[in-house]
Write a protein that holds these residues in place. Sequence first.
Motif, mmCIF file in Angstrom:
data_model
loop_
_atom_site.group_PDB
_atom_site.id
_atom_site.type_symbol
_atom_site.label_atom_id
_atom_site.label_comp_id
_atom_site.label_asym_id
_atom_site.label_seq_id
_atom_site.Cartn_x
_atom_site.Cartn_y
_atom_site.Cartn_z
ATOM 1 N N ARG A 194 39.180 58.566 98.208
ATOM 2 C CA ARG A 194 37.941 59.335 98.390
ATOM 3 C C ARG A 194 38.180 60.826 98.142
ATOM 4 N N VAL A 195 39.273 61.367 98.681
ATOM 5 C CA VAL A 195 39.589 62.785 98.490
ATOM 6 C C VAL A 195 39.756 63.085 97.004
ATOM 7 N N MET A 196 40.467 62.198 96.303
ATOM 8 C CA MET A 196 40.703 62.389 94.870
ATOM 9 C C MET A 196 39.383 62.385 94.116
ATOM 10 N N GLU A 197 38.473 61.508 94.524
ATOM 11 C CA GLU A 197 37.163 61.455 93.853
ATOM 12 C C GLU A 197 36.352 62.719 94.124
ATOM 13 N N GLN A 198 36.450 63.225 95.363
ATOM 14 C CA GLN A 198 35.759 64.486 95.676
ATOM 15 C C GLN A 198 36.378 65.643 94.883
ATOM 16 N N VAL A 241 47.527 58.849 103.444
ATOM 17 C CA VAL A 241 46.452 59.484 102.673
ATOM 18 C C VAL A 241 47.035 60.109 101.409
ATOM 19 N N ALA A 242 48.188 60.784 101.547
ATOM 20 C CA ALA A 242 48.839 61.390 100.381
ATOM 21 C C ALA A 242 49.147 60.318 99.336
ATOM 22 N N ALA A 243 49.602 59.144 99.787
ATOM 23 C CA ALA A 243 49.891 58.040 98.867
ATOM 24 C C ALA A 243 48.613 57.591 98.166
ATOM 25 N N GLY A 244 47.517 57.544 98.895
ATOM 26 C CA GLY A 244 46.228 57.187 98.294
ATOM 27 C C GLY A 244 45.844 58.177 97.207
ATOM 28 N N ILE A 245 46.062 59.463 97.461
ATOM 29 C CA ILE A 245 45.762 60.513 96.475
ATOM 30 C C ILE A 245 46.631 60.326 95.233
ATOM 31 N N VAL A 246 47.923 60.168 95.450
ATOM 32 C CA VAL A 246 48.867 60.078 94.334
ATOM 33 C C VAL A 246 48.613 58.823 93.490
ATOM 34 N N LEU A 247 48.371 57.692 94.151
ATOM 35 C CA LEU A 247 48.141 56.447 93.414
ATOM 36 C C LEU A 247 46.828 56.494 92.644
ATOM 37 N N HIS A 248 45.793 57.065 93.271
ATOM 38 C CA HIS A 248 44.515 57.138 92.562
ATOM 39 C C HIS A 248 44.596 58.158 91.417
ATOM 40 N N ALA A 249 45.336 59.236 91.627
ATOM 41 C CA ALA A 249 45.520 60.239 90.570
ATOM 42 C C ALA A 249 46.172 59.589 89.347
ATOM 43 N N ARG A 250 47.193 58.765 89.578
ATOM 44 C CA ARG A 250 47.846 58.050 88.476
ATOM 45 C C ARG A 250 46.842 57.204 87.707
ATOM 46 N N ARG A 251 45.999 56.528 88.469
ATOM 47 C CA ARG A 251 45.061 55.607 87.854
ATOM 48 C C ARG A 251 44.047 56.340 86.976
ATOM 49 N N ILE A 252 43.576 57.516 87.453
ATOM 50 C CA ILE A 252 42.540 58.225 86.689
ATOM 51 C C ILE A 252 43.141 59.321 85.795
ATOM 52 N N GLY A 253 44.472 59.383 85.735
ATOM 53 C CA GLY A 253 45.112 60.297 84.791
ATOM 54 C C GLY A 253 45.180 61.759 85.202
ATOM 55 N N ARG A 297 36.182 76.681 103.383
ATOM 56 C CA ARG A 297 35.754 75.527 104.169
ATOM 57 C C ARG A 297 35.661 74.247 103.316
ATOM 58 N N GLN A 298 35.197 74.398 102.059
ATOM 59 C CA GLN A 298 34.985 73.190 101.230
ATOM 60 C C GLN A 298 36.290 72.563 100.738
ATOM 61 N N TRP A 299 37.403 73.248 100.978
ATOM 62 C CA TRP A 299 38.695 72.664 100.606
ATOM 63 C C TRP A 299 39.404 72.016 101.803
ATOM 64 N N VAL A 300 38.674 71.885 102.878
ATOM 65 C CA VAL A 300 39.210 71.163 104.038
ATOM 66 C C VAL A 300 38.538 69.787 104.066
ATOM 67 N N PHE A 301 39.332 68.735 103.929
ATOM 68 C CA PHE A 301 38.795 67.374 103.870
ATOM 69 C C PHE A 301 39.014 66.703 105.225
ATOM 70 N N ASP A 302 37.945 66.338 105.867
ATOM 71 C CA ASP A 302 37.989 65.786 107.227
ATOM 72 C C ASP A 302 38.020 64.247 107.189
ATOM 73 N N GLY A 303 38.382 63.635 108.303
ATOM 74 C CA GLY A 303 38.319 62.174 108.424
ATOM 75 C C GLY A 303 39.328 61.451 107.547
ATOM 76 N N CYS A 304 40.483 62.072 107.288
ATOM 77 C CA CYS A 304 41.479 61.460 106.401
ATOM 78 C C CYS A 304 42.579 60.803 107.223
#
Lengths: 325, 325
Positions: free
Chosen positions: A224-228, A246-258, A209-216
Motif C-alpha cells: 500500500r505504501v509503495m502504491e501511495q 512492512v519494509a519487505a512489502g515495500i521492497v518486494l512490491h518495488a521489484r514487481r513494479i520496477g 506530514r504527507q510523507w508520514v505513512f500511518d497504520g503500517c
Amino acid sequence: MANIRDLAKEAGVSVATVSRVLNGYPYVSEEKRKAVWEAAQKLQYVKNIQAVHLAKGRTAIVGVMLPYIHHPYFSAVIEGISKEALRYGYQLLLFQTNYEVERELEALERLRMKQMDGLIVCSHEVDWEAFAAYQEDGPIVLCEQVERYDFFTVYIDHYQAFVQALRYLIKKGHRRIGYCIGRMTGPNSQARAGAYQDVLREVGVLPRRQWVFDGCLFLEDGKRVMEQWIAMEERPSALLVTSDQVAAGIVLHARRIGVRIPDELAVIGFDNDPLAEMLGITTVALPHFTLGERAFRLLHHWLETGRVARKQEELPARLLVRDTA
Amino acid sequence: MANIRDLAKEAGVSVATVSRVLNGYPYVSEEKRKAVWEAAQKLQYVKNIQAVHLAKGRTAIVGVMLPYIHHPYFSAVIEGISKEALRYGYQLLLFQTNYEVERELEALERLRMKQMDGLIVCSHEVDWEAFAAYQEDGPIVLCEQVERYDFFTVYIDHYQAFVQALRYLIKKGHRRIGYCIGRMTGPNSQARAGAYQDVLREVGVLPRRQWVFDGCLFLEDGKRVMEQWIAMEERPSALLVTSDQVAAGIVLHARRIGVRIPDELAVIGFDNDPLAEMLGITTVALPHFTLGERAFRLLHHWLETGRVARKQEELPARLLVRDTA
C-alpha cells in the motif's frame, strides 16, 4: 519428588517403556500404557512442580498485556518472555487488548485479584496513571521508557534509534525523507516523531506530514505504501520503516513494479527480521527477544528477592547497512 | 453495571474527559485524571466484567498448549482463538511446551486443579492416553484428527491437503518429488508421510528418504534446503513445503543463486501466508485462523450449554496456483 524410575517401578515396566509412553511413541501395549499413566497419577508425577510455587503463596502465572499476538514484533517479545518463564516454571496469561482500554484495565484488575504474580506490559493505550493506581497490587514491568513515574521498565531508546538512521540517510545526501509507522499515538511513536523533527531541523529541512505513512504493521501495508508513493507528485527519496515486515512489502512490491531500490527510493527497516536479512534490507536491529527476556527477569528477580539492582534498563539499537540504503 | 456516564458523574467531569483519560490522551489536568481513576476504582468499573464469570464458578481462563509461539502457523491459530476469547470475555493461559512432555502434563494438571475452564491443544508430543486420563477434568479440544478416542477435535485433513498438491505436481509431469516438513513425529506429519507414499505408489514411483527435508519451520530453513538441494547429485524437480515461510526462503535464495523456479525446481508451499501471495508462491491455503476460532467456539459452546452439535469438525484445504508450480 517422583522421577521416571519411580514410575517404572510402580508401573512394573522398564524405564525405557515409561519414556516411550510419556513421549507418545507407538509400539507400546495398551496394558503397559495404562499402567504408566496410573502410576503417574498415583505418584503425582507432575503436581510436584507446582507444589514449590504454591508453598510460596504464588500462582506461578505472569500476565502479559499486548495489543495483538499475530505480529513479528510482539511475538518476538513474547517468545523472549516465554523462554525465561519456561526456565523458571511460570506460565503466561495473555491479555490481547486490541488497544482497548477496558481490556487493559481487566488485566490490572486480575493482578489486584491475585490471579497472577505480576504483569508485563508490552504496549498499551491506557494512561500511565492507571498503572500507578495498581502499583501496590504486584510488580508491573513496562516495555517502554516512562519519564514521570518510578516504574519498572525495560526499553529500547526509539528516539536514538531513529536519530541514528536519519543521520545515516542525511550523510548519504537525502533531504526528502519520510517514515512509516504502526500508529501515531504511544510513547515510542512520539519519540520517533520527535527525532524526525529534531534531525530534519538540524539540516534546515521542513518535516512533511504527507510523507508520514500511518497504520503500517504488516507485509501488505508495504505494498500500500509503495502504491501511495508511486502516485505522489513529490516523492520522498528515502523512507524509514518501523517494521521490517512492512519494509519487505515495500521492497518486494518495488521489484514487481520496477522501482529501483535504493536509487529511486532508499529504505531502512527496523527489527532485523530474518526476512530483512534474506532480502538485503538495511535495518536498525532492535533486540525484541532480549527485551522480553529482560522484562521477565526483572519481574522474576523482584518476585524472588523483593528488590532489583536497577528499575530501568535500556537496550541498544544498531544500524545494519545492507543493500537498500 | 457502571458505565462511562456514571464515571463522569462521580468524578465531576465531562464524559469526553473520562474518555480522554481512559484512552490516555494528553491535555487533561492532573486533577481531573486523578478524579476519574478514583471514580473508576470506587465504582468498580472493570470488576463487573469478571463478576458475571465468577458467579458461574468459572475462571474465565482457557489454556492453550503449543510448542512455541514465534511461528506464523501457531501465532495464526492463537490469533483465531484469541479473537473469540476476547469476544466472550475469556483470557488465554499459554503453555509453551517446546514439545516437552512434562510441560504438557503441567497444563493438564492445571486443568485438574481448576485453574482454567478448558484447554485447547494446538500440537503436542505426549500420548493421546494422557488426554484421555484428564477428560473428566474439563473440556479439552485437540486441533488434529484423532482416530481412537472420542475427543473434541477441530482439524485440517492434512492427508487430503498433501494428496491434492501431489496429484497436481504429477499431472504437471513431475515424478521426482520431495517434501519439507517441520518434524517427523506427530499425527499431521504421519498423515503427510502416508499421502506421499500412497500417491507416489499410484504412479509407480519409489519414495526417496533423502528427498524428505526435516526440521523446516522458519524462513532460514528454506535457505538451508536450497543449499542441500543444489549440492545433490540427483535432485527432486518439485518440493512440497509444509510452511510458506520455508517456501519463501527457498524461492528467495533460489533467486539469489540463479536457480530458476519453477523450471528447475517447482515449489508448493502450505498456509497461504501473505508472504506467499507477495512472492507469487503456489500454496495450499490452510485455515489456521479459522481453526483457532472454531476450537474456541467448540470449547465455549460446551462450557455454556454442556453439549455440542458434533464433537469433530473438519476444515477444508485449497490449492492456490500461482507462479512457482
